[in-house]
Write an enzyme that holds these catalytic residues in place. Structure first.
Site, PDB file in Angstrom:
ATOM      1  N   ASP A  78      -5.614  60.525-113.314  1.00  0.00           N
ATOM      2  CA  ASP A  78      -6.339  61.714-113.763  1.00  0.00           C
ATOM      3  C   ASP A  78      -5.617  62.372-114.932  1.00  0.00           C
ATOM      4  O   ASP A  78      -4.386  62.304-115.043  1.00  0.00           O
ATOM      5  CB  ASP A  78      -6.459  62.733-112.619  1.00  0.00           C
ATOM      6  N   GLU A 127      -5.459  55.842-109.423  1.00  0.00           N
ATOM      7  CA  GLU A 127      -5.021  56.926-108.549  1.00  0.00           C
ATOM      8  C   GLU A 127      -6.100  57.248-107.518  1.00  0.00           C
ATOM      9  O   GLU A 127      -7.141  57.811-107.846  1.00  0.00           O
ATOM     10  CB  GLU A 127      -4.711  58.158-109.408  1.00  0.00           C
ATOM     11  N   ASP A 132      -0.761  66.296-111.937  1.00  0.00           N
ATOM     12  CA  ASP A 132      -0.465  65.307-110.896  1.00  0.00           C
ATOM     13  C   ASP A 132      -0.637  63.889-111.423  1.00  0.00           C
ATOM     14  O   ASP A 132       0.175  62.993-111.126  1.00  0.00           O
ATOM     15  CB  ASP A 132      -1.377  65.527-109.679  1.00  0.00           C
ATOM     16  N   ASP A 153      -4.490  65.231-115.554  1.00  0.00           N
ATOM     17  CA  ASP A 153      -3.942  66.524-115.141  1.00  0.00           C
ATOM     18  C   ASP A 153      -2.457  66.357-114.836  1.00  0.00           C
ATOM     19  O   ASP A 153      -1.884  65.281-115.042  1.00  0.00           O
ATOM     20  CB  ASP A 153      -4.713  67.079-113.929  1.00  0.00           C
TER      21      ASP A 153
END
Length: 653
Positions: free
Chosen positions: A513, A440, A517, A515
C-alpha cells in the site's frame, strides 16, 4: 584525444529538433527517474555531463561548479559555448532557445558536433529547464556574452548581448522547482562532492573546481569550501583510493587504456583483487560510458570479462596449471575491484537514465582492445601473476566443492520442487519474463490474482510485517514463516547458498500500500534481500510497484495519479470549469482487479521502480553502515536519523 573529436565548427545547423517539451512536468519520472531527492540530483548530472562532453571532445579543460544556498547550482565550462545564432528551422528563435525549450534537440543526433558524449538523448538541459523554477544561461562566444532566462520550461525573453568577453564556454544556473521536488528536498553537499570527484577521476587531466557556500558544510563532512579535482592517472587513482583499507592480492593492479578498432573510441580500465574478509563477495565492478555510470553494466563489461578470462586461461596453460581450465569469469571477478570506462561513438543505452550500455559491437571491440594488454601484463609480472592465478583457482575449487555438495543434497531430496501453499504460480515453464509479486495482505492478494497475467505473473500474499533480519539471529530468520515462503518460492537459496541459476522468476516485485505501513513493509523486505540475497539486487531483479493514490474522473474521462501534485495538475489541465470525482485509494485491497491490473500490474501501462545499489565504492560502504544503524537492534540510531532528517520528509497521514 584527436581520434574522438568532432566538427570544430559547432553552429546552429548542428542542432536537430525532434519534438516539444510539454510532457516533462507532468511525468518527470519518465525523464529523470522520479521526483525525489535522487532525481533532483540527476539534474546536476545532466548539466555536468554536457560540460564533460565538451572536455571529452577536446574543447574544454576546466569546469567550475558553485553550490549555493536555496538549492542554487551554477556550472560553467570553457568549451565552445552553445550556439546562439538563429536556428535554420525556426528563424525567429536562437539555437540556444530551441535547445532549452525543445525535448529532443541538441548537437548529438547527427554525429558531427560530438563523437563521444554522455548526453545522447537530447533531453538533458531542456528537462532541467522544465523542472527548474529559475534557469539562466550565459554563453561566452565570439567575443560576446549572451544571456537568456527561463522558468519552468518557458522562455522569459529573447537572447540578450550583455557584454564583451575574451572567454569562451557555457554557464548554466538553475534552481529545482519545489512544485516538482517539494519544499523540503535539498541538494546533499557530500553526495555532490563525491559525484564531482568521480567525474574528474573518469577523465584524467580534466580540472573541476567545486565551490561550496560555507553555510552548506558541517564540521563532520571533512570538506573545504573550495576543492579542485585533477587526477593525472584517472581511474587508476580512483580504484586505489576506493580500496585503501583493503588487502590486495600480490599488491598488483592492472591498469591501462587502448583504442577501439574502427575508430570507435577508446577504453580505459583498472583492476585489482581483494582478499576476502567474510564469505560474502568483496568484489565490485564500476563501469561507465562517456563518463556516465552504467550501473547495470553492459557490453563493455562483458567484453572486459571475456578478455581477462581468456588471458588467465592461456597463462595457466603456458605455466602448466591444469586447474586454470576450470575457472570462470565469476571466479575471477567475485573478489576483483574493477573500473571500466569506455569512450564510445554513438553509443546505445537501455533506459532513459542510461543505466546499461547496449551497443552490441562494443563487446568484441573491448575484448580485442584489452586482451593483448593483459597477456603482456601477466607475462611481464610472472611471479605475481602466478600468485593471482592460484588465488582465482582456489575460488574455483570452492565453487566446485559447493556445487558438488548441493548435487549430493538434491539426489536425496524429492524430485518435485516444494512451493508454499499460498503461492499462486504462473504457468510459464522457464523464468524468462516472469514475475513474482509480493503482496501485502490477503485482500490485495485476491485482487492481484484476478488481475494478473496467468502465464507470466505469480502472486505470493504476505501476512503483515516480516521479520527485521538486520537485528535477528540466524535461527529466527530461518524459522520465520514469511521468509520461508519467499525463499521457497524464489528457489535460489539465501546467504552462502544463493544460486542465481535457480532463481524461478526474472523479476521480483514488492507491491504494498502507498501509506506508512506499506512503506515499512517494503523497507523490511528490501532489508531482507539486501542482507541475505544482495546478488538479487545487484543483478537487477528487485522492483517496487507504484500503485496510484488517486483516480480523477467524470462521465467522459478518467485519470490515475500517483502524487498530490499530479492530481492537482490533471484537474487543472483536463477538467477546466468542471469539478471531477476524486477517489483516494487507501490500499491495494480497495482496488478491484481490473483497476489493479491497469494501474500497477499491466506491463504496458504500469510503472516499476528498480531497486539498485550505489554507484560508487564509498556510497556502498555508507549504505552498509546505514542499514546496520537504522535497521539494527539499537533504536537510538533510528531515533537520531529521524531527528536529523525529519525536516526533509513529508509524512502521509
Amino acid at each position: 584525444m584527436s581520434n574522438l573529436t568532432g566538427n570544430k565548427d559547432y553552429s546552429a545547423k548542428d542542432i536537430k529538433v525532434l519534438e516539444g517539451l510539454e510532457p516533462v512536468r507532468l511525468r518527470p519520472g519518465m525523464y529523470i527517474g522520479g521526483s525525489d531527492e535522487k532525481a533532483m540530483h540527476h539534474l546536476i548530472a545532466e548539466i555536468l555531463d554536457n560540460s564533460v562532453d565538451e572536455a571529452v571532445a577536446g574543447y574544454a579543460t576546466d569546469i567550475k561548479i558553485d553550490l549555493l544556498p536555496g538549492n542554487k547550482i551554477i556550472i560553467r565550462d570553457n568549451g565552445r559555448g552553445i550556439p546562439c545564432d538563429p536556428h535554420p528551422k525556426y528563424p525567429g528563435k536562437s539555437a540556444l532557445e530551441v535547445i532549452l525549450t525543445s525535448l529532443h534537440s541538441g548537437g548529438k543526433f547527427e554525429g558531427g558536433a560530438y563523437k563521444t558524449s554522455g548526453g545522447l538523448h537530447g533531453v538533458g538541459i531542456s528537462v532541467v529547464n522544465a523542472l527548474s523554477s529559475q534557469m539562466e544561461v550565459k554563453v561566452y562566444k565570439n567575443g560576446t556574452i549572451f544571456e537568456q532566462k527561463f522558468s519552468r520550461g518557458l522562455c522569459l525573453g529573447p537572447v540578450e548581448e550583455i557584454g564583451e568577453t575574451r572567454s569562451k564556454g557555457t554557464e548554466v544556473m538553475f534552481v529545482p522547482d519545489t512544485e516538482i521536488f517539494g519544499e523540503k528536498t535539498r541538494f546533499r553537499t557530500q553526495k555532490i562532492f563525491k559525484y564531482v570527484r568521480s567525474k574528474a577521476f573518469l577523465f584524467k587531466g580534466l580540472k573541476i573546481t567545486l565551490n561550496i557556500d560555507p553555510t552548506l558544510i558541517t564540521d563532520d563532512m571533512g570538506i573545504e569550501p573550495t576543492t579542485t579535482f585533477h587526477f593525472p592517472e584517472g581511474i587508476k587513482e580512483f580504484l586505489q583510493d576506493s580500496v585503501k583499507n583493503k588487502t590486495i592480492v600480490s599488491n598488483m593492479i592492472f591498469a591501462g587504456e587502448a583504442p577501439l578498432a574502427n575508430d570507435k573510441g577508446k577504453v580505459e580500465w583498472a583492476s585489482l583483487w581483494i582478499e576476502p574478509e567474510t564469505y560474502e563477495k568483496s568484489g565490485f565492478t564500476l563501469s561507465y560510458c562517456n563518463t556516465v555510470p552504467t550501473v547495470e553494466g553492459g557490453t563493455h563489461e562483458a567484453g572486459y570479462r571475456s578478455a581477462v578470462l581468456k588471458s588467465l586461461k592461456q597463462f595457466g596453460e603456458m605455466i602448466n596449471n591444469k586447474k586454470a581450465a576450470q575457472i570462470t569469469a565469476d571466479d575471477i571477478f567475485g573478489e576483483a575491484g574493477v573500473i571500466i570506462s569506455i569512450f564510445y561513438k554513438n553509443p546505445e543505452f537501455q533506459g532513459q537514465t542510461k543505466e546499461k550500455f547496449s551497443s552490441s559491437d562494443a563487446n568484441k571491440l573491448t575484448e580485442n582492445a584489452v586482451r593483448d594488454y593483459f597477456d603482456h601484463f601477466l607475462i611481464e609480472n610472472k611471479d605475481q601473476a602466478i600468485t593471482l592465478l592460484d588465488f582465482i583457482v582456489e575460488r574455483s575449487e570452492e565453487r566446485l566443492k559447493s556445487r558438488k555438495a548441493k548435487e549430493t543434497t538434491r539426489k536425496s531430496a524429492t524430485k518435485k520442487i516444494r512451493l508454499p501453499g499460498k503461492l499462486t504460480d504462473c504457468s510459464k515453464k522457464n523464468s524468462e519474463d516472469t514475475e513474482l509479486f509480493l503482496v501485502e495482505g490477503d485482500s490485495a492478494g485476491g485482487s492481484a490474482k484476478q488481475g494478473r497475467d496467468r502465464e507470466t505473473q505469480a502472486i505470493l500474499p504476505l501476512k503483515g510485517k516480516i521479520l527485521n533480519v538486520a537485528s535477528a539471529s540466524t535461527d529466527k530468520i530461518f524459522a520465520n514463516k514469511e521468509i520461508q515462503d519467499m525463499v521457497e518460492a524464489l528457489g535460489c537459496g539465501m546467504g552462502k547458498d544463493y544460486d542465481e541459476s535457480k532463481l524461478r522468476y526474472e523479476r521480483l516485485v514488492i507491491m504494498t500500500d502507498a501509506d506508512v505501513d506499506g512503506s515499512h513493509i517494503a523497507t523490511l523486505l528490501m532489508t531482507f534481500f539486501y542482507k541475505e540475497m544482495p546478488q538479487l539486487i545487484e543483478n537487477g531483479h528487485l522492483f517496487l510497484a507504484c500503485p496510484p493514490l488517486f483516480k480523477v474522473h467524470n462521465k467522459s474521462k478518467s485519470f490515475y495519479c500517483f502524487t498530490e501534485e499530479e492530481k492537482d495538475q490533471v484537474i487543472e489541465k483536463e477538467f477546466k470549469g468542471v469539478k471531477p470525482m476524486v477517489n483516494r485509494f487507501k490500499g491495494l485491497g480497495e482496488m478491484n482487479p481490473s483497476q489493479l491490473k491497469e494501474t500497477t500490474m499491466d506491463k504496458k501501462t504500469r510503472i516499476l521502480l528498480r531497486v539498485g545499489l550505489p554507484d560508487f565504492v564509498e556510497e556502498i560502504e555508507e549504505t552498509k553502515t546505514l542499514v546496520e544503524h537504522l535497521m539494527g537492534k539499537e533504536a537510538k540510531h533510528r531515533f537520531k536519523f529521524i531527528q536529523e532528517n525529519a525536516s526533509f520528509v513529508e509524512v502521509d497521514v
